[in-house]
Write a protein that holds these residues in place. Structure first.
Motif, short mmCIF file in Angstrom:
data_model
loop_
_atom_site.label_atom_id
_atom_site.label_comp_id
_atom_site.label_asym_id
_atom_site.label_seq_id
_atom_site.Cartn_x
_atom_site.Cartn_y
_atom_site.Cartn_z
N TRP A 20 0.93 -1.12 0.28
CA TRP A 20 -0.11 0.04 -0.02
C TRP A 20 0.68 1.27 -0.11
O TRP A 20 1.77 1.35 0.74
N GLU A 21 0.75 2.05 -0.98
CA GLU A 21 1.45 3.22 -1.07
C GLU A 21 2.89 3.05 -1.05
O GLU A 21 3.67 3.58 -0.46
N GLY A 22 3.42 2.00 -1.72
CA GLY A 22 4.91 1.54 -1.62
C GLY A 22 5.27 0.59 -0.65
O GLY A 22 6.68 0.39 -0.56
N GLN A 23 4.61 0.65 0.47
CA GLN A 23 5.04 -0.23 1.67
C GLN A 23 4.40 -1.61 1.65
O GLN A 23 3.38 -1.55 1.30
N ASP A 24 5.33 -2.54 2.14
CA ASP A 24 4.59 -3.71 1.98
C ASP A 24 3.89 -3.92 3.64
O ASP A 24 4.55 -3.65 4.31
#
Length: 106
Positions: A20-24
Motif C-alpha cells: 500500500w503506497e509503496g510499503q509492504d
C-alpha cells in the motif's frame, strides 16, 4: 480458500505480498491446489447434505460441471480424487466431462 495472512517479512517465494503506497503491508500464503480441491469437495458435500457418493447420476454430473468450472481437473490426480469422492470410476468422470463438452459443441 484457506489462505493464511503473514507479516511481509515472513513471506516466502510462493507467497503474495500486498503493498500500500509503496510499503509492504501483509503477505498471503495460499494453500496448495490439491488442498483446495479437498476443501471444495468437502464444501460440496456440506451443501448437498450428504456424501457425494450418495448423489444420483444427474447430481454427480452437476458436481463435475461445477468442479470443472473451478479448475479442479487441472490439479494433478484431480480426476482420480473427484472419482473417489463421487464413488465412480475415472472413466465415468471423463464421460461426464465429454458429455458436457459435446453439449456445448466443443
Amino acid at each position: 480458500m484457506g489462505g493464511e495472512i503473514l507479516r511481509p517479512d515472513r513471506a516466502g517465494p510462493e507467497d503474495v505480498v500486498l503493498a500500500w503506497e509503496g510499503q509492504d503491508v501483509l503477505a498471503v500464503r495460499l494453500p496448495q491446489l490439491a488442498d483446495s480441491l479437498d476443501r471444495i469437495l468437502a464444501a460440496l458435500e456440506r451443501s448437498h447434505g450428504m456424501p457425494l457418493a450418495a448423489l444420483d447420476r444427474k447430481a454427480k454430473q452437476s458436481v463435475v460441471r461445477n468442479l470443472e468450472a473451478r479448475g479442479a481437473f487441472s490439479v494433478r490426480h484431480g480426476v482420480e480424487t473427484v472419482a473417489g469422492a463421487l464413488g465412480v470410476s475415472r472413466f465415468t468422470v471423463y464421460n461426464y466431462l465429454n458429455r458436457e463438452k459435446a453439449a456445448k459443441g466443443e
